[in-house]
Design a protein around this motif. Structure first.
Motif, short mmCIF file in Angstrom:
data_model
loop_
_atom_site.label_atom_id
_atom_site.label_comp_id
_atom_site.label_asym_id
_atom_site.label_seq_id
_atom_site.Cartn_x
_atom_site.Cartn_y
_atom_site.Cartn_z
N THR A 1 -27.50 21.11 136.41
CA THR A 1 -26.94 22.57 135.94
C THR A 1 -26.26 23.38 137.05
OG1 THR A 1 -29.33 23.25 136.39
CG2 THR A 1 -28.97 22.54 134.14
N GLN A 2 -25.87 22.48 138.06
CA GLN A 2 -25.37 23.57 139.14
C GLN A 2 -23.77 23.75 138.82
OE1 GLN A 2 -25.94 22.24 143.16
NE2 GLN A 2 -23.75 22.88 143.75
N ALA A 3 -23.09 24.80 138.73
CA ALA A 3 -21.78 25.05 138.37
C ALA A 3 -21.02 24.66 139.65
CB ALA A 3 -21.72 26.45 137.73
N PHE A 4 -19.96 23.84 139.11
CA PHE A 4 -18.90 23.63 140.06
C PHE A 4 -17.77 24.68 140.27
CE2 PHE A 4 -21.14 19.72 139.86
CZ PHE A 4 -20.58 19.00 141.31
N GLU A 5 -17.20 24.85 141.27
CA GLU A 5 -16.26 25.85 141.53
C GLU A 5 -14.53 25.12 141.51
OE1 GLU A 5 -16.71 28.73 144.67
OE2 GLU A 5 -19.00 28.69 144.09
N LYS A 6 -13.70 25.81 141.09
CA LYS A 6 -12.53 25.20 141.43
C LYS A 6 -12.06 25.61 142.75
CE LYS A 6 -10.34 27.51 138.05
NZ LYS A 6 -9.31 27.77 137.05
N GLY A 7 -11.14 24.70 143.36
CA GLY A 7 -10.36 24.90 144.55
C GLY A 7 -11.50 24.88 145.93
N LYS A 8 -12.52 23.68 145.69
CA LYS A 8 -13.53 23.75 146.50
C LYS A 8 -13.92 22.10 146.64
CE LYS A 8 -18.14 25.26 147.79
NZ LYS A 8 -19.33 26.04 147.24
N TRP A 9 -14.11 21.58 148.01
CA TRP A 9 -14.36 20.38 148.18
C TRP A 9 -15.94 20.08 147.88
CZ3 TRP A 9 -11.37 16.17 148.09
CH2 TRP A 9 -10.00 16.16 148.18
N TYR A 10 -16.29 19.21 147.07
CA TYR A 10 -17.55 18.60 147.03
C TYR A 10 -17.61 17.12 147.29
CZ TYR A 10 -18.37 22.84 144.02
OH TYR A 10 -18.32 24.09 143.66
N HIS A 11 -18.65 16.77 147.76
CA HIS A 11 -19.16 15.21 147.73
C HIS A 11 -20.35 14.97 146.60
CE1 HIS A 11 -21.58 11.63 148.52
NE2 HIS A 11 -20.32 11.05 149.20
N VAL A 12 -20.11 14.27 145.68
CA VAL A 12 -20.86 13.84 144.51
C VAL A 12 -21.23 12.40 144.64
CG1 VAL A 12 -19.94 15.60 143.22
CG2 VAL A 12 -18.86 13.30 142.99
N ALA A 13 -22.34 12.08 143.91
CA ALA A 13 -23.10 10.70 144.08
C ALA A 13 -24.00 10.79 143.11
CB ALA A 13 -23.55 10.37 145.38
N PHE A 14 -23.97 9.49 142.62
CA PHE A 14 -25.09 9.16 141.47
C PHE A 14 -25.55 7.73 141.98
CE2 PHE A 14 -25.83 5.73 138.10
CZ PHE A 14 -26.92 6.61 137.33
N THR A 15 -27.24 7.85 141.83
CA THR A 15 -27.81 6.40 142.42
C THR A 15 -28.68 6.07 141.30
OG1 THR A 15 -29.65 7.62 143.47
CG2 THR A 15 -27.59 6.86 144.65
N TYR A 16 -28.86 4.58 140.99
CA TYR A 16 -30.00 4.02 140.15
C TYR A 16 -30.47 2.88 140.99
CZ TYR A 16 -32.19 1.38 136.24
OH TYR A 16 -33.07 0.97 135.34
N ASP A 17 -31.79 3.03 141.22
CA ASP A 17 -32.62 2.14 141.72
C ASP A 17 -33.45 1.22 140.80
OD1 ASP A 17 -33.85 0.64 144.00
OD2 ASP A 17 -35.68 1.63 143.53
N GLN A 18 -33.05 -0.02 140.33
CA GLN A 18 -33.50 -0.66 139.22
C GLN A 18 -35.00 -0.95 139.13
OE1 GLN A 18 -34.53 -3.81 138.47
NE2 GLN A 18 -35.09 -3.37 136.28
N PRO A 19 -35.51 -1.46 140.49
CA PRO A 19 -36.96 -1.73 140.60
C PRO A 19 -37.78 -0.57 140.40
CG PRO A 19 -35.75 -2.68 142.49
CD PRO A 19 -34.76 -1.71 141.72
N SER A 20 -37.46 0.65 140.68
CA SER A 20 -38.37 1.66 140.53
C SER A 20 -37.82 2.43 139.32
CB SER A 20 -38.26 2.79 141.82
OG SER A 20 -37.02 3.18 141.81
N GLY A 21 -36.70 2.32 138.87
CA GLY A 21 -36.35 3.24 137.73
C GLY A 21 -35.55 4.59 137.90
N LYS A 22 -35.86 4.79 139.22
CA LYS A 22 -35.32 6.12 139.53
C LYS A 22 -33.81 6.23 139.85
CE LYS A 22 -39.73 7.29 142.14
NZ LYS A 22 -40.14 7.45 143.67
N THR A 23 -33.34 7.38 139.24
CA THR A 23 -31.99 7.68 139.20
C THR A 23 -31.70 9.18 139.65
OG1 THR A 23 -30.00 7.63 137.95
CG2 THR A 23 -32.26 8.13 136.68
N ALA A 24 -30.77 9.37 140.47
CA ALA A 24 -30.37 10.83 140.85
C ALA A 24 -28.98 11.13 140.87
CB ALA A 24 -31.24 11.08 142.17
N ILE A 25 -28.67 12.38 140.66
CA ILE A 25 -27.45 12.91 141.03
C ILE A 25 -27.36 13.79 142.19
CG2 ILE A 25 -25.35 14.58 140.06
CD1 ILE A 25 -26.36 13.67 137.41
N TYR A 26 -26.40 13.43 143.10
CA TYR A 26 -26.52 14.35 144.45
C TYR A 26 -25.07 14.94 144.31
CZ TYR A 26 -30.23 10.89 145.91
OH TYR A 26 -31.48 10.52 145.99
#
Length: 387
Positions: free
Chosen positions: A237-262
């Protein structure tokens, strides 16, 4: 017998009281330590960098306290990496000059005199790499506080990214072999948004697992939120802004089932899934794309802006790994499936088709714009920075 029991009880109480007194005495005892645990040094040019090292005591001592500094070895670096999930290399101690190995905390004072520590030969550092130098404190006068007896210098040579790829209905298709199944996975990219739309594709396989900005079906019609979608989905729910650099990542660890957006190396959203694997090579919607879903029946969903450092992994990267390698990563890292730096030097022609070179050793050269044309490269006035 009663006298014996009374005597034993008295002894037990005496031992307990003595133990408490010892613990209290230990807590009140003056000890030496570093106030800071870490200090980061950025080698922006070839000039030596000096830091003023200072130690202290937990409480004023009635006599002068002599303090000794020593550079800890590789074992301290190894322990740090294991504890925090990092992979720092040991900074060469030959490139470190301590003004003195010995300093003094004057009688009745808290802090020691300042000792310069100089880092030299920084021009020989490899861009994008980070190094660790642990410095340990010792004293013949007082004990040191365990865990605060080492200060870690993190020495980095920042990556200077000044050329990036422009995406304005441009795209790359990653040539994953048919049937390539991903159990664990990580998506990563540096992105700069020029224009918000609806379902702006960063990377992935539509309908399977795709990372995008601006699904207007999200609550409130937010076209500035990031989302992972496909057979499973959720969003930040974090709003992005135009004209700005971001690093974005998504991870999924199947053994634990944990997933995250960074976002910029910090966890912005998370979920738990039970998916055994993802067929990211599925051609149902055309395959795996960066920038847009070419020829998709319900709209190509292009990204508008710039991208750099796009990576696909067969492992779930940790938060520390993501944060430490936002601007660059070792192409030979375990689990790196495909890596596109998108700096213009990685574009080439073969058999009349345009490609983007895979920086990893896996040969996943991406087809640019269906092979019809190269990506437009933008030269920036200032290097990419993540804040």
């Amino acid at each position: 017998m009663k006298q014996l029991l009374k005597y034993l009880a008295f002894c037990a109480i005496a031992v307990l009281l003595n133990s408490c007194n010892d613990s209290e005495s230990d807590l009140l005892e003056a000890k030496v330590y570093f106030e800071s645990k870490e200090h980061t040094i950025e080698a922006l040019n070839e000039q030596p960098i000096t830091y003023e090292l200072q130690s202290r005591v937990s409480s004023a001592y009635s006599s002068p306290v002599e303090v000794c500094y020593e550079i800890a070895g590789q074992n301290a670096v190894k322990e740090y990496n294991q504890k925090y999930g990092t992979n720092y290399e040991t900074f060469n101690a030959a490139n470190v000059k301590l003004g003195s190995n010995v300093t003094t905390i004057p009688s009745g004072a808290i802090y020691s005199e300042k000792t310069p520590i100089e880092f030299t030969n920084l021009e020989n550092m490899e861009e994008g790499k980070s190094y660790l130098l642990p410095v340990r404190i010792q004293s013949s006068s007082l004990p040191a506080i365990a865990g605060s007896d080492i200060i870690y210098f993190i020495i980095t040579k920042p990556v200077q990214i000044k050329k990036v790829a422009q995406f304005q209905s441009n795209y790359i298709r990653i040539p994953l072999a048919s049937g390539t199944m991903f159990t664990s996975v990580t998506y990563e990219a540096l992105i700069y948004i020029s224009q918000f739309g609806s379902n702006n594709t960063i990377m992935g396989n539509e309908g399977i697992l795709i990372l995008r900005i601006g699904d207007t079906a999200l609550p409130g019609g937010h076209n500035d939120w990031i989302q992972i979608a496909g057979s499973k989905q959720y969003h930040s729910t974090q709003a992005f802004e135009k004209g700005k650099w971001y690093h974005v990542a998504f991870t999924y660890d199947q053994p634990s089932g944990k997933t995250a957006i960074y976002i910029n190396g910090s966890k912005a959203a998370e979920s738990t899934w039970d998916t055994p694997s993802f067929d990211l090579a599925s051609t149902g919607s055309g395959g795996f794309f960066i920038g847009k879903v070419a020829n998709f029946m319900w709209g190509e969903r292009p990204f508008y802006g710039y991208m750099s450092e796009v990576r696909l992994w067969t492992v779930a990267r940790t938060e520390n790994q993501i944060k430490q390698n936002m601007l660059s990563v070792d192409p030979n890292s375990d689990g790196l499936a495909a890596y596109y730096k998108l700096n213009g030097t990685d574009q080439f022609e073969s058999d009349g088709k345009s490609y983007v070179k895979d920086a990893s050793p896996n040969g996943m050269d991406g087809l640019a714009n269906g092979g019809s044309s190269q990506l437009t490269i933008k030269e920036l006035e200032t290097p990419v920075t993540i804040k």
